[in-house]
Design a protein around this motif. Structure first.
Motif, PDB file in Angstrom:
ATOM      1  N   SER A   1      12.932   0.502   2.175  1.00 45.51           N
ATOM      2  CA  SER A   1      12.394  -0.092   3.375  1.00 45.51           C
ATOM      3  C   SER A   1      11.245   0.756   3.929  1.00 45.51           C
ATOM      4  O   SER A   1      10.236   0.226   4.402  1.00 45.51           O
ATOM      5  CB  SER A   1      13.543  -0.239   4.366  1.00 45.51           C
ATOM      6  OG  SER A   1      13.098  -0.215   5.670  1.00 45.51           O
ATOM      7  N   LYS A   2      11.359   2.082   3.850  1.00 42.86           N
ATOM      8  CA  LYS A   2      10.270   2.961   4.314  1.00 42.86           C
ATOM      9  C   LYS A   2       9.014   2.754   3.479  1.00 42.86           C
ATOM     10  O   LYS A   2       7.908   2.726   4.007  1.00 42.86           O
ATOM     11  CB  LYS A   2      10.706   4.430   4.244  1.00 42.86           C
ATOM     12  CG  LYS A   2      11.735   4.705   5.299  1.00 42.86           C
ATOM     13  CD  LYS A   2      11.708   6.093   5.840  1.00 42.86           C
ATOM     14  CE  LYS A   2      12.522   6.129   7.124  1.00 42.86           C
ATOM     15  NZ  LYS A   2      13.955   6.353   6.880  1.00 42.86           N
ATOM     16  N   VAL A   3       9.185   2.625   2.161  1.00 40.41           N
ATOM     17  CA  VAL A   3       8.039   2.407   1.280  1.00 40.41           C
ATOM     18  C   VAL A   3       7.369   1.077   1.628  1.00 40.41           C
ATOM     19  O   VAL A   3       6.146   0.989   1.737  1.00 40.41           O
ATOM     20  CB  VAL A   3       8.457   2.417  -0.213  1.00 40.41           C
ATOM     21  CG1 VAL A   3       7.277   2.050  -1.110  1.00 40.41           C
ATOM     22  CG2 VAL A   3       8.993   3.782  -0.604  1.00 40.41           C
ATOM     23  N   ALA A   4       8.186   0.038   1.837  1.00 37.03           N
ATOM     24  CA  ALA A   4       7.645  -1.283   2.163  1.00 37.03           C
ATOM     25  C   ALA A   4       6.863  -1.240   3.474  1.00 37.03           C
ATOM     26  O   ALA A   4       5.747  -1.765   3.569  1.00 37.03           O
ATOM     27  CB  ALA A   4       8.785  -2.301   2.254  1.00 37.03           C
TER      28      ALA A   4
ATOM     29  N   LEU B   1       5.479   1.406   4.973  1.00 33.91           N
ATOM     30  CA  LEU B   1       4.267   2.207   4.808  1.00 33.91           C
ATOM     31  C   LEU B   1       3.192   1.475   4.010  1.00 33.91           C
ATOM     32  O   LEU B   1       2.009   1.556   4.337  1.00 33.91           O
ATOM     33  CB  LEU B   1       4.599   3.526   4.113  1.00 33.91           C
ATOM     34  CG  LEU B   1       5.122   4.632   5.017  1.00 33.91           C
ATOM     35  CD1 LEU B   1       5.751   5.741   4.193  1.00 33.91           C
ATOM     36  CD2 LEU B   1       3.986   5.191   5.876  1.00 33.91           C
ATOM     37  N   SER B   2       3.600   0.746   2.950  1.00 36.12           N
ATOM     38  CA  SER B   2       2.619   0.000   2.161  1.00 36.12           C
ATOM     39  C   SER B   2       1.912  -1.011   3.037  1.00 36.12           C
ATOM     40  O   SER B   2       0.689  -1.152   2.991  1.00 36.12           O
ATOM     41  CB  SER B   2       3.288  -0.780   1.019  1.00 36.12           C
ATOM     42  OG  SER B   2       4.052   0.063   0.235  1.00 36.12           O
TER      43      SER B   2
ATOM     44  N   LYS C   1       1.657  -0.984   6.347  1.00 36.80           N
ATOM     45  CA  LYS C   1       0.839  -0.292   7.354  1.00 36.80           C
ATOM     46  C   LYS C   1      -0.494   0.106   6.746  1.00 36.80           C
ATOM     47  O   LYS C   1      -1.542  -0.059   7.355  1.00 36.80           O
ATOM     48  CB  LYS C   1       1.548   0.988   7.834  1.00 36.80           C
ATOM     49  CG  LYS C   1       2.598   0.752   8.875  1.00 36.80           C
ATOM     50  CD  LYS C   1       3.224   2.067   9.311  1.00 36.80           C
ATOM     51  CE  LYS C   1       2.822   2.412  10.720  1.00 36.80           C
ATOM     52  NZ  LYS C   1       3.775   3.338  11.373  1.00 36.80           N
ATOM     53  N   PHE C   2      -0.424   0.633   5.520  1.00 37.80           N
ATOM     54  CA  PHE C   2      -1.651   1.079   4.866  1.00 37.80           C
ATOM     55  C   PHE C   2      -2.553  -0.114   4.545  1.00 37.80           C
ATOM     56  O   PHE C   2      -3.754  -0.086   4.791  1.00 37.80           O
ATOM     57  CB  PHE C   2      -1.326   1.869   3.605  1.00 37.80           C
ATOM     58  CG  PHE C   2      -2.551   2.275   2.843  1.00 37.80           C
ATOM     59  CD1 PHE C   2      -3.452   3.177   3.390  1.00 37.80           C
ATOM     60  CD2 PHE C   2      -2.827   1.737   1.602  1.00 37.80           C
ATOM     61  CE1 PHE C   2      -4.605   3.535   2.716  1.00 37.80           C
ATOM     62  CE2 PHE C   2      -3.975   2.081   0.911  1.00 37.80           C
ATOM     63  CZ  PHE C   2      -4.870   2.987   1.469  1.00 37.80           C
ATOM     64  N   ARG C   3      -1.943  -1.176   4.007  1.00 36.68           N
ATOM     65  CA  ARG C   3      -2.711  -2.357   3.635  1.00 36.68           C
ATOM     66  C   ARG C   3      -3.416  -2.968   4.848  1.00 36.68           C
ATOM     67  O   ARG C   3      -4.518  -3.496   4.745  1.00 36.68           O
ATOM     68  CB  ARG C   3      -1.774  -3.393   2.999  1.00 36.68           C
ATOM     69  CG  ARG C   3      -2.422  -4.344   1.998  1.00 36.68           C
ATOM     70  CD  ARG C   3      -1.427  -5.349   1.441  1.00 36.68           C
ATOM     71  NE  ARG C   3      -0.836  -6.171   2.470  1.00 36.68           N
ATOM     72  CZ  ARG C   3      -1.428  -7.229   3.037  1.00 36.68           C
ATOM     73  NH1 ARG C   3      -2.618  -7.607   2.652  1.00 36.68           N
ATOM     74  NH2 ARG C   3      -0.828  -7.907   3.987  1.00 36.68           N
TER      75      ARG C   3
ATOM     76  N   SER D   1      -4.296  -1.281   7.541  1.00 33.28           N
ATOM     77  CA  SER D   1      -4.963  -0.260   8.364  1.00 33.28           C
ATOM     78  C   SER D   1      -6.461  -0.506   8.566  1.00 33.28           C
ATOM     79  O   SER D   1      -7.048   0.045   9.483  1.00 33.28           O
ATOM     80  CB  SER D   1      -4.737   1.142   7.794  1.00 33.28           C
ATOM     81  OG  SER D   1      -5.331   1.246   6.502  1.00 33.28           O
TER      82      SER D   1
ATOM     83  N   PRO E   1      13.883  -4.312   1.476  1.00 39.77           N
ATOM     84  CA  PRO E   1      14.416  -5.525   2.116  1.00 39.77           C
ATOM     85  C   PRO E   1      13.581  -6.763   1.760  1.00 39.77           C
ATOM     86  O   PRO E   1      14.058  -7.873   1.882  1.00 39.77           O
ATOM     87  CB  PRO E   1      14.324  -5.196   3.607  1.00 39.77           C
ATOM     88  CG  PRO E   1      13.341  -4.070   3.719  1.00 39.77           C
ATOM     89  CD  PRO E   1      13.412  -3.318   2.431  1.00 39.77           C
TER      90      PRO E   1
ATOM     91  N   LEU F   1       2.160   7.538   0.272  1.00 46.11           N
ATOM     92  CA  LEU F   1       1.797   6.475   1.213  1.00 46.11           C
ATOM     93  C   LEU F   1       1.611   7.001   2.631  1.00 46.11           C
ATOM     94  O   LEU F   1       0.702   6.566   3.340  1.00 46.11           O
ATOM     95  CB  LEU F   1       2.868   5.383   1.210  1.00 46.11           C
ATOM     96  CG  LEU F   1       2.764   4.352   0.100  1.00 46.11           C
ATOM     97  CD1 LEU F   1       4.056   3.558  -0.006  1.00 46.11           C
ATOM     98  CD2 LEU F   1       1.591   3.406   0.388  1.00 46.11           C
TER      99      LEU F   1
END
Lengths: 230, 230
Positions: free
Chosen positions: A138-141, A143-144, A146-148, A150, B94, B143
């Protein structure tokens, strides 16, 4: 209620142990080594740059994570309420020096256990492992996303970019939000009330219609939000 | 060499199994269910939006991950060479719909196994679990840095922001880069040669001196790079 009973009760409410009943948690914690420490409100639990080599489980209270921007300004990046786990991903990162300082917002109690003991826990109770992997996933998702998003400057643009991407992935203009409103607020970098305001405003303006987690987008209308941004 | 021997050989070179010897890998894969498929060059293995519910291990060949930007333009976001694992974090996210399409750059061979079988593997062989957690931990770290540096527009500013942050975390103007040059290139969103050029240029300009992964920064000089940006 003694300390041990209280501990088991806190742990059984922690997302990490959602698939494990109290009896099993009691047995697990009689077999592993851990420590519990109390902190008065306003104290630092972790200092930025520390090596994070023990998992911290917040049993009671509330903590906040602070980061220092490049301009030197200190900003609160996350607030955690008990019971929850801290920095699940950093524990297994190649750079284990933690990027945030963590301090107690209220009197708190924190349990810590080593990486080795955590891995023993995973082996004994696979549902704890699954919950941990989901927390990291869930953290990776988040962050991805958020980055996308940004490169968009306003929340409205971020919401438009996010909904258009979901529609494209779900191959339909009627889509299901894959995240809770809390997680979405985190992705867009705003508070929940601020997100609700933007959602209502965009709905009034006819960019989409929503009901719970179901959203029917007006594709051209959302595209125009992004066009205006360029 | 038969197919089975070749399979074990590929797997023993995969980062996921770095702590496991060939005999143990052979035993592990005689106990779990998996499938192996061959793909000719230029075929899609995964389509954007698909539910990613089986771990993909690239045994042979090379694949590329493509993403569609909001403007519709398709960009390659990552290239993977065998042997390696694909999308470790998405498997436990998720939102399991994969944000990228994956196609083969060369003829390739891919092994897949279900989440349940993967978890069985973790229980039997804790070092596989540790390698998997490290892979995910590393993705979160990359990330986080990418996101933190996303408000800088040039590579030079990103490098300056990164080095100043590391110096502050490591509490010293002589610091150790916590990542390989490959990972740093990924964090800054550039190719390795492009990163080397920026590093050399910045070193010539006196912003820092480096030797291997050790870097001595000139704090004021790096700060001026960021000041100019504002």
């Amino acid at each position: 209620m003694d300390g041990k009973t209280e501990l088991i009760q806190s742990l059984s409410l922690c997302p990490l142990f959602r698939g494990v009943d109290a009896t099993a948690i009691k047995r697990l914690f009689s077999e592993i080594r851990y420590t519990v420490r109390s902190y008065k409100k306003g104290n630092y639990v972790i200092m930025r740059g520390d090596t994070y080599n023990r998992l911290h489980i917040l049993l009671k209270g509330q903590v906040a994570a602070q980061m220092q921007g490049n301009t030197g300004k200190i900003v609160t990046v996350e607030t955690l309420r008990a019971p929850d786990i801290l920095a699940s991903a950093i524990l297994f990162s190649p750079d284990p020096s933690i990027p945030v300082s963590v301090y107690t917002v209220f009197d708190s109690e924190i349990l810590t256990l080593s990486k080795q003991e955590l891995i023993r826990l995973f082996r004994t109770e696979p549902s704890v492992l699954e919950a941990y992997l989901e927390d990291m996933g869930s953290k990776v998702a988040i962050l991805s996303e958020k980055f996308r998003l940004s490169h968009f400057s306003t929340i409205k643009e971020k919401v438009a970019g996010f909904l258009l991407d979901q529609a494209s992935k779900q191959k339909s203009e009627t889509l299901r939000l894959p995240y809770t409103k809390e997680t979405l607020a985190e992705i867009f970098g705003v508070t929940r009330p601020a997100l609700s305001r933007v959602f209502s405003q965009m709905e009034t303006e006819g960019h989409f219609r929503s009901r719970g987690r179901k959203v029917r987008i007006e594709k051209d209308s959302l595209m125009s939000v992004l066009d205006e941004a360029n």
